[in-house]
Design a protein around this motif. Structure first.
Motif, PDB file in Angstrom:
ATOM      1  N   ALA A  47       0.648  -1.486  -0.094  1.00 16.84           N
ATOM      2  CA  ALA A  47       0.017  -0.335  -0.085  1.00 16.84           C
ATOM      3  C   ALA A  47       0.984   1.170  -0.420  1.00 16.84           C
ATOM      4  O   ALA A  47       0.508   2.351  -0.676  1.00 16.84           O
ATOM      5  N   SER A  48       1.738   1.232   0.790  1.00 17.92           N
ATOM      6  CA  SER A  48       2.369   1.954   0.814  1.00 17.92           C
ATOM      7  C   SER A  48       3.768   2.653  -0.747  1.00 17.92           C
ATOM      8  O   SER A  48       3.721   3.480  -1.151  1.00 17.92           O
ATOM      9  N   GLY A  49       3.955   1.507  -1.073  1.00 16.49           N
ATOM     10  CA  GLY A  49       4.305   1.530  -2.619  1.00 16.49           C
ATOM     11  C   GLY A  49       3.772   2.233  -3.638  1.00 16.49           C
ATOM     12  O   GLY A  49       3.867   2.832  -4.670  1.00 16.49           O
ATOM     13  N   LEU A  50       2.322   1.731  -3.614  1.00 17.08           N
ATOM     14  CA  LEU A  50       1.219   2.223  -4.216  1.00 17.08           C
ATOM     15  C   LEU A  50       1.335   3.729  -4.268  1.00 17.08           C
ATOM     16  O   LEU A  50       0.888   4.413  -5.321  1.00 17.08           O
ATOM     17  N   LEU A  51       1.557   4.545  -3.069  1.00 19.99           N
ATOM     18  CA  LEU A  51       1.022   6.227  -3.099  1.00 19.99           C
ATOM     19  C   LEU A  51       2.670   6.700  -3.364  1.00 19.99           C
ATOM     20  O   LEU A  51       2.426   7.302  -3.715  1.00 19.99           O
ATOM     21  N   PHE A  52       3.842   5.894  -3.156  1.00 13.47           N
ATOM     22  CA  PHE A  52       4.794   6.012  -4.109  1.00 13.47           C
ATOM     23  C   PHE A  52       4.510   6.442  -5.577  1.00 13.47           C
ATOM     24  O   PHE A  52       5.629   7.031  -6.622  1.00 13.47           O
ATOM     25  N   LEU A  53       4.150   4.988  -6.166  1.00 11.70           N
ATOM     26  CA  LEU A  53       3.606   4.985  -7.460  1.00 11.70           C
ATOM     27  C   LEU A  53       2.889   6.020  -8.286  1.00 11.70           C
ATOM     28  O   LEU A  53       3.278   6.530  -8.911  1.00 11.70           O
ATOM     29  N   LEU A  54       1.869   6.118  -7.676  1.00  5.28           N
ATOM     30  CA  LEU A  54       1.587   7.543  -8.162  1.00  5.28           C
ATOM     31  C   LEU A  54       1.450   8.848  -7.757  1.00  5.28           C
ATOM     32  O   LEU A  54       1.549   9.623  -8.750  1.00  5.28           O
ATOM     33  N   TYR A  55       2.429   8.936  -6.690  1.00 10.15           N
ATOM     34  CA  TYR A  55       3.142  10.390  -6.194  1.00 10.15           C
ATOM     35  C   TYR A  55       4.002  10.696  -7.288  1.00 10.15           C
ATOM     36  O   TYR A  55       4.069  11.489  -8.036  1.00 10.15           O
ATOM     37  N   PHE A  56       5.031   9.689  -8.084  1.00 14.91           N
ATOM     38  CA  PHE A  56       6.031   9.414  -8.641  1.00 14.91           C
ATOM     39  C   PHE A  56       5.180   9.836 -10.615  1.00 14.91           C
ATOM     40  O   PHE A  56       5.905  10.901 -11.320  1.00 14.91           O
ATOM     41  N   ALA A  57       4.194   8.943 -10.804  1.00  9.63           N
ATOM     42  CA  ALA A  57       3.455   9.295 -11.190  1.00  9.63           C
ATOM     43  C   ALA A  57       2.933  10.741 -12.086  1.00  9.63           C
ATOM     44  O   ALA A  57       3.404  11.180 -12.533  1.00  9.63           O
ATOM     45  N   GLY A  58       2.424  11.071 -10.795  1.00  6.89           N
ATOM     46  CA  GLY A  58       1.814  12.490 -10.943  1.00  6.89           C
ATOM     47  C   GLY A  58       3.254  13.546 -10.977  1.00  6.89           C
ATOM     48  O   GLY A  58       2.676  14.038 -12.351  1.00  6.89           O
ATOM     49  N   THR A  59       4.368  13.450 -10.926  1.00  8.20           N
ATOM     50  CA  THR A  59       5.957  14.066 -11.409  1.00  8.20           C
ATOM     51  C   THR A  59       5.801  14.166 -12.352  1.00  8.20           C
ATOM     52  O   THR A  59       6.762  14.937 -13.320  1.00  8.20           O
ATOM     53  N   SER A  60       5.117  12.424 -12.751  1.00 11.10           N
ATOM     54  CA  SER A  60       6.049  12.811 -14.871  1.00 11.10           C
ATOM     55  C   SER A  60       4.930  13.720 -15.156  1.00 11.10           C
ATOM     56  O   SER A  60       5.262  13.995 -16.869  1.00 11.10           O
ATOM     57  N   LEU A  61       3.670  13.367 -14.937  1.00 15.92           N
ATOM     58  CA  LEU A  61       2.521  14.064 -15.580  1.00 15.92           C
ATOM     59  C   LEU A  61       3.109  15.775 -15.839  1.00 15.92           C
ATOM     60  O   LEU A  61       2.723  16.033 -16.441  1.00 15.92           O
ATOM     61  N   GLY A  62       3.058  15.783 -13.878  1.00 16.10           N
ATOM     62  CA  GLY A  62       3.767  17.804 -14.564  1.00 16.10           C
ATOM     63  C   GLY A  62       4.749  17.993 -15.481  1.00 16.10           C
ATOM     64  O   GLY A  62       4.632  18.797 -15.800  1.00 16.10           O
ATOM     65  N   ALA A  63       5.715  16.946 -15.425  1.00 21.66           N
ATOM     66  CA  ALA A  63       7.097  17.447 -16.528  1.00 21.66           C
ATOM     67  C   ALA A  63       6.105  17.102 -18.006  1.00 21.66           C
ATOM     68  O   ALA A  63       6.288  18.273 -18.521  1.00 21.66           O
ATOM     69  N   LEU A  64       4.995  16.625 -17.859  1.00 28.70           N
ATOM     70  CA  LEU A  64       4.847  16.582 -19.349  1.00 28.70           C
ATOM     71  C   LEU A  64       3.536  17.506 -19.408  1.00 28.70           C
ATOM     72  O   LEU A  64       3.954  17.984 -20.878  1.00 28.70           O
ATOM     73  N   LEU A  65       3.343  17.640 -18.610  1.00 26.77           N
ATOM     74  CA  LEU A  65       2.807  19.575 -19.046  1.00 26.77           C
ATOM     75  C   LEU A  65       3.076  21.025 -18.957  1.00 26.77           C
ATOM     76  O   LEU A  65       3.268  21.800 -19.416  1.00 26.77           O
ATOM     77  N   CYS A  66       4.138  20.517 -18.674  1.00 24.57           N
ATOM     78  CA  CYS A  66       5.554  21.933 -18.769  1.00 24.57           C
ATOM     79  C   CYS A  66       6.304  21.981 -20.410  1.00 24.57           C
ATOM     80  O   CYS A  66       6.338  22.033 -21.380  1.00 24.57           O
TER      81      CYS A  66
END
Length: 383
Positions: A47-66
């Motif tokens: 469950a903790s790993g899933l939170l990190f998966l979602l967080y770091f996936a979010g940073t990846s999406l944030g980069a794509l929005l730049c």
């Protein structure tokens, strides 16, 4: 007429360093605060790993929005971080997953936009400026576990995220007043020389960034928990112990900028990968706390110069600054996948030590990619 401070290169760089350091804090503090968060909601490693998966996936999406106005994106990103930090502090368990995804996006936008802003505004000084900016980012990363340990002495993870929301407010106001975009620089590459190699360049650098950031995020996410289980010294000391990694990371990033004045970047990269692989194995099989702390320091020192070298190498070969957002996107994707893999392996094997083998395995793959990171060849001028 909107009010704004008069901008200058010195004022702009003076602002970029502390706000970039703040993204370093937010990007790495999650691992140090994880034991408190996991205890509050009774989260297992999966469950903790899933939170990190979602967080770091979010940073990846944030980069794509730049894309577009990087100065405006930096301001918007910090404004969004105010809301997402407060949301983490207030969220019940069912909302943790979407909130961590949004937190990752809000951190990923300014973290990537600062790099792209420098690539656009200072094309002729990109490599040294990026190195020193990443040095400031490392200061933030180093302070993250220390801040977490200090807060956790009296409070929980909630107080820490409220503190970060306040800091994000200051950053958003300062960036909105000072940062302004410049024109897109032009590169003197011949179209016939660049067009056939663009995809291969993106593929090689993207996969390298995927592995490198994935390794860094796996270390940042799981190192405090790993130290807690190996030493059994309590949440506060476990959070503080990971500062050995960031101390090595910070000192090496400062020294590597001087080393690169004399040594070839590819040679530095090769040595760093080999040293990181050996340090990761030492961390995995360290017989004592002192040896484990030494391994953390050496691992941080080895990984420190690799990411700026990957980015600077791609900036030197890319025709347009915006092309690098695909590298940043892939890097963020790697940063989300590898920590999740480590948590998945840990849960199903019953050992976080087995999950941490993700780090040397990824470094071994990176070592096989090294021959493909060739220096750009000079292109003969057309008559």
């Amino acid at each position: 007429m909107p009010f704004a401070f008069k901008t200058s290169p010195a004022r702009t760089l003076a602002l970029l360093h502390p706000v970039f350091a703040l993204t370093g804090i937010l990007h790495t503090v999650g691992g140090a605060l994880l034991p408190s968060l996991a205890a509050r909601f009774h989260l297992n490693d999966s469950a903790s790993g899933l939170l990190f998966l979602l967080y770091f996936a979010g940073t990846s999406l944030g980069a794509l929005l730049c894309r577009g106005s990087y100065a405006r994106l930096i301001t918007i990103g910090f404004a969004a971080m105010i809301c997402t930090c407060l949301a983490v502090a207030a969220s019940p368990r069912p909302l943790l997953a979407p909130v961590f995804l949004l937190l990752g996006i809000s951190v990923g936008v300014p973290m990537s936009a600062v790099t792209l802003f420098v690539g656009r505004a200072y094309p002729n000084r990109c490599a040294p400026l990026l190195t020193f900016l990443n040095f400031s980012w490392s200061i933030g990363a180093l302070s993250a576990p220390l801040i977490a340990a200090r807060v956790l002495m009296q409070h929980s993870y909630r107080a820490a995220y409220i503190l970060f929301a306040i800091a994000s407010t200051v950053a958003a106001i300062a960036c909105g007043l000072i940062l302004r975009d410049g024109p897109e620089p032009t590169h003197s590459f011949g179209d016939s020389a660049i067009a056939p190699t663009t995809f291969s360049l993106v593929a090689v650098f993207a996969f390298t960034a995927f592995l490198q950031v994935g390794i860094e995020n796996t270390v940042a996410a799981w190192l405090p928990t790993y130290a807690l289980r190996m030493a059994g010294s309590g949440v506060v000391l476990a959070a503080a112990s990971s500062s050995f990694y960031w101390a090595g990371f910070l000192s090496s990033r400062g020294l590597s900028s001087l080393l690169l004045l004399r040594a070839a970047p590819t040679r530095v990269f090769r040595v760093a990968v080999v040293l990181a692989f050996a340090s990761a194995l030492l961390l995995e099989f360290a017989p004592s706390v002192a040896t484990r702390n030494l391994a953390m320091f050496l691992l941080g020192a080895a990984l420190a110069p690799t990411y700026p070298l990957v980015l600077a190498g791609f900036f030197a070969r890319s025709r347009h600054t915006a092309d690098s957002r695909w590298i940043l996107f892939t890097a963020g994707f790697g940063g989300s996948v590898l920590p999740w893999i480590a948590g998945f392996i840990s849960t199903h094997s019953g050992s976080l030590r087995a999950g941490m083998l993700t780090i040397p395995a990824a470094l071994l793959i990176m070592a096989f990619i090294l021959p493909n990171l060739r220096e750009p060849q000079p292109v003969a001028a057309h008559p």
